[in-house]
Design a protein around this motif. Sequence first.
Motif, mmCIF file in Angstrom:
data_model
loop_
_atom_site.group_PDB
_atom_site.id
_atom_site.type_symbol
_atom_site.label_atom_id
_atom_site.label_comp_id
_atom_site.label_asym_id
_atom_site.label_seq_id
_atom_site.Cartn_x
_atom_site.Cartn_y
_atom_site.Cartn_z
ATOM 1 N N GLN A 1 12.109 -4.240 7.912
ATOM 2 C CA GLN A 1 12.039 -4.289 9.400
ATOM 3 C C GLN A 1 11.070 -3.337 9.768
ATOM 4 O OE1 GLN A 1 15.994 -3.527 10.909
ATOM 5 N NE2 GLN A 1 17.035 -5.144 9.718
ATOM 6 N N PHE A 2 10.986 -1.985 9.126
ATOM 7 C CA PHE A 2 9.961 -1.225 9.663
ATOM 8 C C PHE A 2 8.463 -1.532 9.306
ATOM 9 C CE2 PHE A 2 7.229 2.481 9.132
ATOM 10 C CZ PHE A 2 7.417 3.278 10.277
ATOM 11 N N LEU A 3 8.520 -2.002 7.907
ATOM 12 C CA LEU A 3 7.269 -2.304 7.583
ATOM 13 C C LEU A 3 6.432 -3.594 8.200
ATOM 14 C CD1 LEU A 3 7.718 -2.111 3.821
ATOM 15 C CD2 LEU A 3 6.084 -0.561 5.363
ATOM 16 N N HIS A 4 7.487 -4.432 8.810
ATOM 17 C CA HIS A 4 7.159 -5.773 9.615
ATOM 18 C C HIS A 4 6.548 -5.075 11.121
ATOM 19 C CE1 HIS A 4 7.059 -9.723 11.305
ATOM 20 N NE2 HIS A 4 7.762 -9.320 12.428
ATOM 21 N N GLU A 5 7.209 -3.997 11.720
ATOM 22 C CA GLU A 5 6.961 -3.594 12.996
ATOM 23 C C GLU A 5 5.487 -2.813 12.903
ATOM 24 O OE1 GLU A 5 8.096 -3.582 15.963
ATOM 25 O OE2 GLU A 5 9.298 -5.267 15.364
ATOM 26 N N GLN B 1 1.240 -6.652 2.190
ATOM 27 C CA GLN B 1 0.956 -5.482 1.558
ATOM 28 C C GLN B 1 0.325 -4.518 2.333
ATOM 29 O OE1 GLN B 1 0.131 -8.616 0.610
ATOM 30 N NE2 GLN B 1 1.860 -8.871 -0.919
ATOM 31 N N VAL B 2 -0.754 -4.707 3.571
ATOM 32 C CA VAL B 2 -1.369 -3.937 4.113
ATOM 33 C C VAL B 2 -0.707 -2.731 4.906
ATOM 34 C CG1 VAL B 2 -3.003 -3.989 6.343
ATOM 35 C CG2 VAL B 2 -2.813 -6.110 4.848
ATOM 36 N N PRO B 3 0.482 -2.740 5.514
ATOM 37 C CA PRO B 3 1.359 -1.667 5.887
ATOM 38 C C PRO B 3 1.333 -0.521 4.878
ATOM 39 C CG PRO B 3 2.497 -3.727 6.196
ATOM 40 C CD PRO B 3 1.268 -4.009 5.841
ATOM 41 N N ALA B 4 1.567 -1.269 3.671
ATOM 42 C CA ALA B 4 2.088 -0.274 2.349
ATOM 43 C C ALA B 4 0.879 0.698 2.183
ATOM 44 C CB ALA B 4 2.507 -1.147 1.321
ATOM 45 N N GLN C 1 -7.883 -7.412 5.445
ATOM 46 C CA GLN C 1 -6.818 -8.432 5.750
ATOM 47 C C GLN C 1 -6.131 -7.957 7.066
ATOM 48 O OE1 GLN C 1 -4.046 -8.471 2.249
ATOM 49 N NE2 GLN C 1 -5.932 -9.258 1.043
ATOM 50 N N THR C 2 -6.710 -7.544 7.815
ATOM 51 C CA THR C 2 -6.233 -7.139 9.202
ATOM 52 C C THR C 2 -6.995 -8.038 10.266
ATOM 53 O OG1 THR C 2 -7.786 -5.309 9.906
ATOM 54 C CG2 THR C 2 -5.626 -4.946 8.833
#
Length: 266
Positions: A41-45, A56-59, A234-235
């Motif tokens: 949920q957090f990584l999606h936001e 993978q990008v937010p990571a 990838q953004t």
Amino acid sequence: MDRPSYEDLLERHFNLSSIDKEHVYKEIKLITFFHADKSQQFLHEYAKQIKAKEPQVPATYFFSMFGLTVSSFLAMLALKKVVVPISLETISAQLYRNETYKINTIALRLHSNDWKVGDGSREWRRQEISLLFTSTVTPLLDCISDQVQIRPRELWGQLLNGLEYGKTIAIQLAETADERQAINDDFHWLTKQASHDLFNSLKNRLDFPLKEIENPSVPGQMQRMKATCCLYYQTEGSKGKCYTCPRMSVKEREIRKKEIVAEVTQ
């Protein structure tokens, strides 16, 4: 111990705050990343905030930022002889609205006053760094890499990017030659000599080879190629890979170099 001044230093230089940001719309404790549903949920936001096209990008973005936090831990050991209480239970990530700049962004929040003073010795510093990695950094990285299906190596490279940036800040904050030497020694030990046990691996995961490329803005000056790709390309709205990206081909880098030179000389 002058804790208020230390907290101010962390906020001003390392983006680690001891108070809540205003207009927070999503928050997660590091320990909660181990709960897959809440982590996703957090990584999606966060992915929506940075306009990521892939999970993978937010990571990668997160661990680059977290590398700066880890560097603050090393800096305070060497500069102030104190242990910043960074752990899975005491750090949270906050997504918030910065009304000054009218953007959504991220910051890390420290939820503990349990600072500890040490003797400043090399042995003490290395012991504290080792404990931080075995109890916090490595378990968190392994957990998130598994959740988003990215090789741990990619996230270690991003952590290294943040560490190296933080090291330059720490060196600037140092007031004596001994402090600068301690910072250089600790960062070198961590990235080249520390036991593989710190990284739950067969090798030191921060020991990346040094690869240099010419700085297009300063002819003749070399700069380090990033250890791994941050996945900026990838953004949404990206112009492609960064000039220092290890995934960029020689031909792509030459084209990008010419574009940068043209921009600088306009």
